[in-house]
Design an enzyme around this catalytic site. Structure first.
Site, mmCIF file in Angstrom:
data_model
loop_
_atom_site.group_PDB
_atom_site.id
_atom_site.type_symbol
_atom_site.label_atom_id
_atom_site.label_comp_id
_atom_site.label_asym_id
_atom_site.label_seq_id
_atom_site.Cartn_x
_atom_site.Cartn_y
_atom_site.Cartn_z
ATOM 1 N N HIS A 104 -7.075 0.980 -6.781
ATOM 2 C CA HIS A 104 -7.325 0.043 -5.676
ATOM 3 C C HIS A 104 -7.979 -1.219 -6.257
ATOM 4 C CE1 HIS A 104 -7.689 -1.367 -1.696
ATOM 5 N NE2 HIS A 104 -8.590 -0.565 -1.198
ATOM 6 N N ARG B 164 -13.438 -9.042 0.509
ATOM 7 C CA ARG B 164 -11.998 -8.758 0.334
ATOM 8 C C ARG B 164 -11.198 -10.015 0.676
ATOM 9 N NH1 ARG B 164 -10.105 -3.491 0.786
ATOM 10 N NH2 ARG B 164 -8.130 -4.465 0.200
ATOM 11 N N ASP C 204 -17.230 6.990 -2.296
ATOM 12 C CA ASP C 204 -16.012 6.878 -1.489
ATOM 13 C C ASP C 204 -15.777 8.252 -0.851
ATOM 14 O OD1 ASP C 204 -13.596 6.069 -0.380
ATOM 15 O OD2 ASP C 204 -12.469 6.161 -2.266
ATOM 16 N N CYS D 158 -16.389 1.445 -0.202
ATOM 17 C CA CYS D 158 -15.229 0.604 0.133
ATOM 18 C C CYS D 158 -14.893 0.656 1.619
ATOM 19 C CB CYS D 158 -14.032 1.023 -0.706
ATOM 20 S SG CYS D 158 -13.611 2.761 -0.507
ATOM 21 N N ARG E 54 0.880 -1.176 0.000
ATOM 22 C CA ARG E 54 0.000 0.000 0.000
ATOM 23 C C ARG E 54 0.909 1.216 0.000
ATOM 24 N NH1 ARG E 54 -5.429 1.269 3.371
ATOM 25 N NH2 ARG E 54 -6.143 -0.051 1.671
ATOM 26 N N GLN F 61 -9.900 -4.006 -4.081
ATOM 27 C CA GLN F 61 -11.216 -3.585 -3.621
ATOM 28 C C GLN F 61 -12.228 -3.693 -4.770
ATOM 29 O OE1 GLN F 61 -12.201 -2.243 -0.318
ATOM 30 N NE2 GLN F 61 -14.158 -2.775 -1.252
HETATM 31 N N1 NVA Z 1 -9.957 6.618 -1.612
HETATM 32 C C1 NVA Z 1 -9.681 6.126 -0.283
HETATM 33 C C2 NVA Z 1 -9.883 4.646 -0.229
HETATM 34 C C3 NVA Z 1 -9.624 4.023 1.111
HETATM 35 C C4 NVA Z 1 -9.808 2.542 1.101
HETATM 36 C C5 NVA Z 1 -8.248 6.485 0.091
HETATM 37 O O1 NVA Z 1 -7.358 6.375 -0.753
HETATM 38 O O2 NVA Z 1 -8.014 6.915 1.230
HETATM 39 N N1 CP Z 2 -11.309 -0.441 1.824
HETATM 40 C C1 CP Z 2 -10.055 -0.499 2.309
HETATM 41 O O1 CP Z 2 -9.096 -0.722 1.578
HETATM 42 O O2 CP Z 2 -9.977 -0.344 3.648
HETATM 43 P P1 CP Z 2 -8.649 -0.158 4.536
HETATM 44 O O3 CP Z 2 -8.107 1.198 4.231
HETATM 45 O O4 CP Z 2 -9.141 -0.310 5.947
HETATM 46 O O5 CP Z 2 -7.676 -1.242 4.161
#
Ligand code: NVA
Ligand code: CP
Length: 305
Positions: free
Chosen positions: A127, A290, A222, A262, A100, A130
């Site tokens: 992502h 997931r 989101d 998500c 990540r 997801q």
């Molecule tokens: N768009 C959000 C998704 C989190 C799972 C982020 O990048 O923070």
């Molecule tokens: N949806 C998602 O990726 O959640 P987290 O940020 O908790 O991993």
């Protein structure tokens, strides 16, 4: 399929292979309890996570392997060691890397300098895990992905990119309503349009949430400020006014429309608490899937390592 960095390089057949494998793993998890016995997945995190971290770690254990949580702050990359060196070193110890990151290029570098599968656990650009879990969830709920319309309302962010790419591959109609300053990236949209020509998916981009959700089978949103954009929260709250998913907006969708997110969600910002907690909401099924979908991804990528 050697890595899972984006949806775009996958064929529709690859995606369906992931879905059918995930369905089998979900139906009979014990059949797979030694499937990745002796394998180790390194999990690099530059950002916070609940679902991704826990579902990957539990998932690799349930497949008989081991997961190593690697906070980027504790690794030498946090002190400037190049990704290219990190990739080559970790490839000598591990059988797969899930990362990540902020900068998507770091995933591409991990894959090109290393020699083991790389899985995108979220970047600023996309992502994919997801989005795959989401379409798997829609397939489960609706029984088919044919002739469905998914409406995305909000920020043209990482989540929107992966949902669009997968819809185009799977022949799902996709309508996205974003404020003009927060649209999806042009190159991702044009690549998706190219795929949509092959699969018959219709792609609609608008600034009008009502137009996007009209007759939709799924309404998805989101957060307005993603991780790393916290300092823009106030500015974004203003720009996204009118883009909240509320009961009124849901009323323009198909009568059996489902709501998806998500997570984590900000209640009373991008979605009302009422919609999030309503019978139409399938956010926790998404979160559960997931686990099953990522087990399928790890199995398909790591079993021959
Ligand atoms: N768009 C959000 C998704 C989190 C799972 C982020 O990048 O923070
Ligand atoms: N949806 C998602 O990726 O959640 P987290 O940020 O908790 O991993």
């Amino acid at each position: 399929m050697k890595h899972l960095i984006d949806i775009h390089p996958l064929s529709p057949q690859d995606i369906w292979h992931i879905f059918h494998t995930a369905a089998e793993i979900k139906r009979a998890p014990l059949k797979f309890r030694n499937a990745l016995s002796g394998k180790t997945l390194g999990m690099i995190f530059q950002k916070a996570s609940t679902r991704t971290r826990v579902s990957f770690e539990v998932g690799i254990y349930q497949l008989g392997g081991i997961g190593l949580y690697l906070s980027a702050n504790d690794l030498q990359i946090g002190r400037g060691e190049p990704i290219s060196d990190t990739a080559r070193v970790l490839s000598r110890y591990l059988d797969g890397i899930m990362a990540r990151v902020f900068d998507h290029q770091q995933l591409i570098d991990l894959a090109s300098f290393g020699s083991i599968p790389v899985i995108n656990g979220l970047s600023d650009l996309s992502h994919p895990c997801q989005a795959l879990a989401d379409y798997f969830t829609i397939w489960e709920k609706k029984g088919s992905l044919e002739r469905l319309k998914v409406a995305y309302v909000g920020d043209g962010n990482n989540m929107a990119h992966s949902l669009l790419e997968a819809a185009a591959k799977l022949g799902i109609h996709f309508a996205s309503a974003n404020p003009s300053a927060y649209r999806m990236k042009d190159d991702i949209v044009s690549a998706a349009r190219g795929e949509a020509e092959k699969t018959g998916a219709q792609i609609t981009l608008t600034q009008d949430p009502v137009e996007a959700v009209k007759d939709a089978d799924i309404v998805y949103t989101d957060v307005w400020a993603s991780m790393g954009q916290e300092s823009e929260s106030e500015k974004r709250r203003m720009a996204f006014r009118g883009f909240q998913v509320s009961r009124e907006l849901m009323n323009h969708a198909s009568p059996d429309c489902r709501f998806m997110h998500c997570l984590p969600a900000h209640r009373e910002e991008e979605v009302t608490g009422e919609v999030l907690e309503s019978d139409r909401s399938i956010v926790f099924d998404q979160a559960e899937n997931r686990l099953h979908v990522q087990k399928a991804i790890m199995l398909l990528l790591m079993q021959n390592q």
